[in-house]
Design a protein around this motif. Structure first.
Motif: not given
Length: 116
Positions: A35-40, A85-89
């Motif tokens: 997974r890839q979250a914005p900016g990460k 929420p931190e699973d958002t990606a």
């Protein structure tokens, strides 16, 4: 497209989603979800060996996510429970064949958004 993902969406914290990854042309030896979250950076989530079903999980999802296969449908699933929420990606499915070390086949990604 060798791999097609589906199942992403918007869900409230504490909810569940099930992602699917279907191999349209062949069966691979093992599969992985990143997974890839914005900016990460892209990060490992889970993996499974098609034959035997051995699995591996990132610490951040252990006990909440389950990776599994459906041989008849040539599909790999990622069941995600107790979402945060931190699973958002953007979630990607990858695969590799026997004897290869690199996951050379990828899907287009499916977005998961968890609201607080």
């Amino acid at each position: 497209v060798p791999l097609v993902e589906s199942g992403g969406g918007l869900v409230q914290a504490g909810g569940s989603l099930r992602l699917s990854c279907t191999a349209s042309e062949r069966t691979f030896s093992d599969y992985v979800w990143f997974r890839q979250a914005p900016g990460k950076e892209r990060e490992f989530v889970a993996s499974i060996i098609w034959s035997g079903g051995s699995t591996s999980y990132a610490d951040s999802v252990e006990g909440r996510f389950t990776i599994s296969t459906d041989n008849a449908k040539n599909t790999v699933y990622l069941q995600m429970n107790s979402l945060k929420p931190e699973d958002t990606a953007l979630y990607y499915c990858g695969a590799r064949g026997n004897g290869t070390s690199v996951y050379g086949y990828w899907g287009q990604g499916t977005q998961v958004t968890v609201s607080s």
